[in-house]
Enzyme design. Structure first.
Site, PDB file in Angstrom:
ATOM      1  N   HIS A   1       0.835  -1.210   0.000  1.00  0.00           N
ATOM      2  CA  HIS A   1       0.000   0.000   0.000  1.00  0.00           C
ATOM      3  C   HIS A   1       0.870   1.261   0.000  1.00  0.00           C
ATOM      4  O   HIS A   1       0.591   2.226  -0.711  1.00  0.00           O
ATOM      5  CB  HIS A   1      -0.885   0.041   1.254  1.00  0.00           C
ATOM      6  CG  HIS A   1      -1.873  -1.073   1.379  1.00  0.00           C
ATOM      7  ND1 HIS A   1      -1.817  -2.000   2.396  1.00  0.00           N
ATOM      8  CD2 HIS A   1      -2.955  -1.397   0.643  1.00  0.00           C
ATOM      9  CE1 HIS A   1      -2.830  -2.849   2.286  1.00  0.00           C
ATOM     10  NE2 HIS A   1      -3.535  -2.515   1.226  1.00  0.00           N
TER      11      HIS A   1
ATOM     12  N   LYS B   1      -0.827  -6.769  -8.033  1.00  0.00           N
ATOM     13  CA  LYS B   1      -1.159  -8.014  -7.330  1.00  0.00           C
ATOM     14  C   LYS B   1      -2.609  -8.409  -7.619  1.00  0.00           C
ATOM     15  O   LYS B   1      -2.946  -9.577  -7.712  1.00  0.00           O
ATOM     16  CB  LYS B   1      -0.965  -7.867  -5.823  1.00  0.00           C
ATOM     17  CG  LYS B   1      -0.989  -9.218  -5.140  1.00  0.00           C
ATOM     18  CD  LYS B   1      -0.918  -9.092  -3.654  1.00  0.00           C
ATOM     19  CE  LYS B   1      -2.257  -8.785  -3.088  1.00  0.00           C
ATOM     20  NZ  LYS B   1      -2.803  -9.815  -2.198  1.00  0.00           N
TER      21      LYS B   1
ATOM     22  N   VAL C   1       4.470  -5.755  -4.611  1.00  0.00           N
ATOM     23  CA  VAL C   1       5.542  -5.629  -3.609  1.00  0.00           C
ATOM     24  C   VAL C   1       5.563  -6.920  -2.784  1.00  0.00           C
ATOM     25  O   VAL C   1       4.510  -7.413  -2.356  1.00  0.00           O
ATOM     26  CB  VAL C   1       5.305  -4.408  -2.698  1.00  0.00           C
ATOM     27  CG1 VAL C   1       6.385  -4.309  -1.622  1.00  0.00           C
ATOM     28  CG2 VAL C   1       5.260  -3.136  -3.541  1.00  0.00           C
TER      29      VAL C   1
ATOM     30  N   SER D   1       0.236  -8.836   1.696  1.00  0.00           N
ATOM     31  CA  SER D   1      -1.224  -8.819   1.731  1.00  0.00           C
ATOM     32  C   SER D   1      -1.664  -8.596   3.170  1.00  0.00           C
ATOM     33  O   SER D   1      -1.031  -9.121   4.101  1.00  0.00           O
ATOM     34  CB  SER D   1      -1.771 -10.160   1.235  1.00  0.00           C
ATOM     35  OG  SER D   1      -3.139 -10.287   1.583  1.00  0.00           O
TER      36      SER D   1
HETATM   37  P1  AMP Z   1      -6.422  -3.873  -0.466  1.00  0.00           P
HETATM   38  O1  AMP Z   1      -6.314  -3.055   0.776  1.00  0.00           O
HETATM   39  O2  AMP Z   1      -5.929  -5.276  -0.302  1.00  0.00           O
HETATM   40  O3  AMP Z   1      -7.782  -3.770  -1.113  1.00  0.00           O
HETATM   41  O4  AMP Z   1      -5.411  -3.230  -1.499  1.00  0.00           O
HETATM   42  C1  AMP Z   1      -5.475  -1.859  -1.830  1.00  0.00           C
HETATM   43  C2  AMP Z   1      -4.601  -1.615  -3.035  1.00  0.00           C
HETATM   44  O5  AMP Z   1      -3.263  -1.987  -2.718  1.00  0.00           O
HETATM   45  C3  AMP Z   1      -5.018  -2.429  -4.260  1.00  0.00           C
HETATM   46  O6  AMP Z   1      -4.856  -1.648  -5.433  1.00  0.00           O
HETATM   47  C4  AMP Z   1      -4.047  -3.577  -4.234  1.00  0.00           C
HETATM   48  O7  AMP Z   1      -3.792  -4.126  -5.509  1.00  0.00           O
HETATM   49  C5  AMP Z   1      -2.808  -2.892  -3.709  1.00  0.00           C
HETATM   50  N1  AMP Z   1      -1.909  -3.882  -3.119  1.00  0.00           N
HETATM   51  C6  AMP Z   1      -2.194  -4.785  -2.147  1.00  0.00           C
HETATM   52  N2  AMP Z   1      -1.131  -5.579  -1.898  1.00  0.00           N
HETATM   53  C7  AMP Z   1      -0.147  -5.164  -2.749  1.00  0.00           C
HETATM   54  C8  AMP Z   1       1.194  -5.581  -2.992  1.00  0.00           C
HETATM   55  N3  AMP Z   1       1.752  -6.605  -2.325  1.00  0.00           N
HETATM   56  N4  AMP Z   1       1.901  -4.928  -3.939  1.00  0.00           N
HETATM   57  C9  AMP Z   1       1.341  -3.899  -4.629  1.00  0.00           C
HETATM   58  N5  AMP Z   1       0.093  -3.461  -4.450  1.00  0.00           N
HETATM   59  C10 AMP Z   1      -0.650  -4.074  -3.523  1.00  0.00           C
END
Ligand code: AMP
Length: 280
Positions: free
Chosen positions: A37, A150, A177, A186
């Site tokens: 993030h 991701k 990442v 994650s």
């Molecule tokens: P989330 O909180 O899991 O819904 O993720 C919010 C944003 O962060 C989304 O656009 C995800 O694709 C991105 N994101 C989550 N994990 C990663 C990661 N390991 N690398 C890059 N972006 C990420």
């Protein structure tokens, strides 16, 4: 850094930024922030005068029996991390603020994109994602919005929605990442116990192995897919949800890899359902 819980407040913040002529970047998240993030936020800071992140565990993208209630939440920790990378404001609405009683409008991106991969195992998921992202765009009116590779299918769904509905938002996609050992970062990694976490390394290592096979000349999609399945199945704690290869970015079935292909997977370890992917 400011934290807003209502649409009226974040709109006023955006209005004031606009008066000053500032460009606006939006990073939608569900919170419980990690380095993935933060990488999106740093990218947004480079390109935009004002960076807003949303922290909203969006109920409409969770199916029955999924982890909506137990999804990790810690606003104080998230706020400290976001402030550390220079985020200007957090939008953290309650579910009723986004979906008040009587709420009736949803965005369905057509099945060609949403029926496969995560859309197959999580029916309605991308309907919830597209709807909340469209609402966030309408509320914040960002110049650019930042998403992680991701969630490769999510990026394709959002780009399709933006194009089809003539939304004026630029999408910036940031590479996945990873932890030092390859595990994709994650928020759900906190569900893993040490054995499961060790077993989950099979995801990134099998994707890398597949990429190496393609570099070495293998083009048969079924063989590559089977290789990944076998490598993951060697971990007794892994329960495969899907391992699939589609053309990228069209998501058409592929027999032989010619142009770019998306190798994507979802695998459960205990109660953690993890996703990862690589472009071949
Ligand atoms: P989330 O909180 O899991 O819904 O993720 C919010 C944003 O962060 C989304 O656009 C995800 O694709 C991105 N994101 C989550 N994990 C990663 C990661 N390991 N690398 C890059 N972006 C990420």
């Amino acid at each position: 850094m400011l934290i807003f819980h209502t649409i009226a407040e974040i709109r006023e913040f955006v209005r004031q930024a606009r008066v000053k002529g500032y460009s606006i970047g939006l990073v939608p998240t569900m919170g419980y922030l990690h380095e993935g993030h933060l990488t999106l936020m740093r990218q947004a800071k480079k390109q935009c005068d004002t960076v807003i992140i949303s922290i909203f565990v969006n109920p409409t993208q969770f199916g029955p029996g999924e982890d909506l209630a137990s999804y990790p939440r810690d606003l104080d920790r998230d706020a400290a991390m976001a402030e550390g990378v220079g985020v200007d404001a957090i939008f953290n609405p309650a579910a009723e603020e986004i979906y008040p009683s009587g709420y009736s409008t949803y965005i369905d991106v057509e099945q060609r994109i949403t029926e496969k991969l995560c859309g197959a195992s999580r029916p309605g998921h991308f309907r919830g994602v597209a709807t909340v992202v469209a609402k966030l765009f309408n509320i914040v009116k960002p110049d650019y919005a930042y998403f992680g590779q991701k969630d490769a299918q999510q990026v394709l769904v959002i780009k399709r929605m933006i194009a089809d509905l003539n939304m004026e938002v630029g999408v910036v996609t940031v590479p996945t990442v990873r932890e030092h050992d390859g595990l994709a970062m994650s928020s759900r990694n906190v569900y893993l116990d040490p054995e499961q976490r060790q077993a989950a390394l099979s995801l990134s290592s099998s994707l890398n192995r597949a990429a190496a096979e393609v570099r070495a000349g293998e083009r048969d999609a079924a063989k590559i897919r089977q290789l990944v399945i076998d490598l993951i199945k060697a971990e007794p704690l892994a329960r495969i949800d899907y391992v699939e290869i589609y053309s990228y970015p069209d998501l058409e079935p592929v027999e032989f890899i010619k142009g770019q292909a998306l190798l994507a997977l979802a695998v459960k370890f205990g109660r953690a359902r993890l996703i990862d992917n690589i472009i071949l």
